[in-house]
Design an enzyme around this catalytic site. Structure first.
Site, PDB file in Angstrom:
ATOM      1  N   HIS A   6       0.823  -1.205   0.000  1.00  0.00           N
ATOM      2  CA  HIS A   6       0.000   0.000   0.000  1.00  0.00           C
ATOM      3  C   HIS A   6       0.863   1.265   0.000  1.00  0.00           C
ATOM      4  O   HIS A   6       0.348   2.373   0.077  1.00  0.00           O
ATOM      5  CB  HIS A   6      -0.918  -0.031   1.233  1.00  0.00           C
ATOM      6  CG  HIS A   6      -2.008   0.982   1.227  1.00  0.00           C
ATOM      7  ND1 HIS A   6      -2.130   1.955   2.199  1.00  0.00           N
ATOM      8  CD2 HIS A   6      -3.047   1.183   0.375  1.00  0.00           C
ATOM      9  CE1 HIS A   6      -3.189   2.699   1.956  1.00  0.00           C
ATOM     10  NE2 HIS A   6      -3.763   2.263   0.855  1.00  0.00           N
ATOM     11  N   LYS A   8       3.136   4.347  -1.204  1.00  0.00           N
ATOM     12  CA  LYS A   8       3.056   5.252  -2.355  1.00  0.00           C
ATOM     13  C   LYS A   8       4.242   6.210  -2.252  1.00  0.00           C
ATOM     14  O   LYS A   8       4.126   7.294  -1.690  1.00  0.00           O
ATOM     15  CB  LYS A   8       1.733   6.022  -2.334  1.00  0.00           C
ATOM     16  CG  LYS A   8       0.512   5.152  -1.992  1.00  0.00           C
ATOM     17  CD  LYS A   8      -0.677   5.995  -1.622  1.00  0.00           C
ATOM     18  CE  LYS A   8      -1.702   5.224  -0.833  1.00  0.00           C
ATOM     19  NZ  LYS A   8      -2.186   4.025  -1.460  1.00  0.00           N
ATOM     20  N   ASP A  13      16.096  10.595  -8.869  1.00  0.00           N
ATOM     21  CA  ASP A  13      17.558  10.754  -8.913  1.00  0.00           C
ATOM     22  C   ASP A  13      18.219  10.570  -7.551  1.00  0.00           C
ATOM     23  O   ASP A  13      19.340  11.037  -7.331  1.00  0.00           O
ATOM     24  CB  ASP A  13      17.942  12.128  -9.472  1.00  0.00           C
ATOM     25  CG  ASP A  13      17.528  12.301 -10.930  1.00  0.00           C
ATOM     26  OD1 ASP A  13      17.398  11.280 -11.628  1.00  0.00           O
ATOM     27  OD2 ASP A  13      17.332  13.455 -11.356  1.00  0.00           O
ATOM     28  N   HIS A 183      -9.007  11.748   1.509  1.00  0.00           N
ATOM     29  CA  HIS A 183      -8.145  10.564   1.452  1.00  0.00           C
ATOM     30  C   HIS A 183      -6.844  10.789   2.218  1.00  0.00           C
ATOM     31  O   HIS A 183      -5.961   9.944   2.243  1.00  0.00           O
ATOM     32  CB  HIS A 183      -7.849  10.229  -0.019  1.00  0.00           C
ATOM     33  CG  HIS A 183      -7.260   8.880  -0.239  1.00  0.00           C
ATOM     34  ND1 HIS A 183      -5.953   8.691  -0.642  1.00  0.00           N
ATOM     35  CD2 HIS A 183      -7.785   7.635  -0.118  1.00  0.00           C
ATOM     36  CE1 HIS A 183      -5.708   7.397  -0.772  1.00  0.00           C
ATOM     37  NE2 HIS A 183      -6.795   6.731  -0.456  1.00  0.00           N
ATOM     38  N   LYS A 185      -4.062  11.063   5.067  1.00  0.00           N
ATOM     39  CA  LYS A 185      -3.718  10.172   6.182  1.00  0.00           C
ATOM     40  C   LYS A 185      -2.659  10.876   7.028  1.00  0.00           C
ATOM     41  O   LYS A 185      -1.456  10.723   6.799  1.00  0.00           O
ATOM     42  CB  LYS A 185      -3.204   8.844   5.649  1.00  0.00           C
ATOM     43  CG  LYS A 185      -4.101   8.229   4.555  1.00  0.00           C
ATOM     44  CD  LYS A 185      -3.320   7.256   3.701  1.00  0.00           C
ATOM     45  CE  LYS A 185      -4.040   6.920   2.410  1.00  0.00           C
ATOM     46  NZ  LYS A 185      -5.327   6.311   2.562  1.00  0.00           N
ATOM     47  N   ASP A 190      -0.082  18.269  19.270  1.00  0.00           N
ATOM     48  CA  ASP A 190       0.351  19.499  19.952  1.00  0.00           C
ATOM     49  C   ASP A 190       1.029  20.502  19.022  1.00  0.00           C
ATOM     50  O   ASP A 190       1.846  21.317  19.475  1.00  0.00           O
ATOM     51  CB  ASP A 190       1.309  19.161  21.105  1.00  0.00           C
ATOM     52  CG  ASP A 190       0.635  18.393  22.229  1.00  0.00           C
ATOM     53  OD1 ASP A 190      -0.616  18.400  22.283  1.00  0.00           O
ATOM     54  OD2 ASP A 190       1.353  17.783  23.039  1.00  0.00           O
TER      55      ASP A 190
END
Length: 265
Positions: A6, A8, A13, A183, A185, A190
């Site tokens: 999952h 991504k 370079d 979407h 995440k 604080d």
């Protein structure tokens, strides 16, 4: 699908890295008639943290391709850029003994003194995360959870709702993002510690998926994220106890069924 990668992440370079919630597809550009605008968070990295991202990619590549690229120095060029923000790249998956990302989430939550801000498309936490959030909310910490106002997978919307009631009863605040599909995440504590990555706040991400997150120990970046979070609240509807209690019987049945299925959603 269990045991899927999952993650991504992109490395250019060996000098610039990207990771976060964005996949490659039209819907992630806001071109889907079903989802409309797509609200996501992705991170651009420079400096030594890119080596950690590259290392993780090459480990995955070696596993899939049966080759060994880690010994090739060209993938780890010298870094001219020296940043001032400490960044920790952490990956986890079913191949590791410890749930590293979840463990860091727990440490962050229990270390909160003022605020916990979470954005996740799937709020289906395991018992340890749920109890941590409830405890901190009862302790006076300002706990805010933001979820989408629609589901992109069967049962997910109802499963999200099934956990909202417990969080509200503990004193936390919950929001449904209404300007498209959320979407993102992220978790910020604080306004001083921030995590952005691929890990949802759900059992699947904690135990069944291969995930990767950046943990950023920087007050300025964390405050910037919290300003974005506050802006997203303006495009959200708060789920108050009164609103939550007005759910119809059909939704309550769907929530009960989805709660039973939550470990595999």
């Amino acid at each position: 699908m269990n045991y899927r990668n999952h993650r991504k992440n992109v490395v250019v370079d060996g000098k610039i890295g990207y990771l976060g919630g964005i996949n490659i597809g039209c819907e992630y550009l806001g071109q889907s008639s079903r989802f409309g605008d797509w609200r996501d968070t992705h991170l651009r990295l420079k400096g030594e943290s890119v080596d950690s991202l590259q290392y993780r990619f090459l480990l995955d590549w070696n596993f899939a391709a049966g080759s060994d690229l880690l010994r090739q120095q060209k993938y780890f060029p010298p870094k001219k850029f020296k940043g001032d923000s400490p960044v920790q790249i952490v990956s986890s998956g079913p191949d590791s003994k410890d749930a590293e990302i979840k463990s860091l989430f727990l440490k962050m939550i229990y270390g909160a003194e003022k605020s916990v801000n979470i954005q996740t498309p799937y709020f289906i936490p395991d018992q340890s995360i749920l109890e941590a959030l409830k405890l901190m909310a009862r302790s006076g910490v300002d706990v805010k959870i933001m979820i989408p106002d629609r589901g992109d997978q069967p049962f997910v919307y109802a499963a999200n709702n099934s956990f909202v009631g417990e969080i509200l009863d503990a004193g936390a605040r919950c929001y449904r993002y209404t300007k498209g599909f959320l979407h993102s995440k992220t978790i910020c504590i604080d306004s001083r510690v921030l995590s952005i990555g691929t890990t949802n706040m759900d059992v699947r991400s904690f135990k069944l998926n291969f995930e990767i997150n950046a943990f950023i120990y920087d007050k300025e970046r964390s405050e910037y994220h919290d300003r974005i979070f506050a802006k997203d609240i303006e495009n959200s509807e708060e789920i108050t106890k009164r609103v939550y209690q007005k759910r119809g019987w059909k939704m309550k049945v769907e929530e009960s069924v989805s709660r039973l299925l939550s470990p595999i959603l």
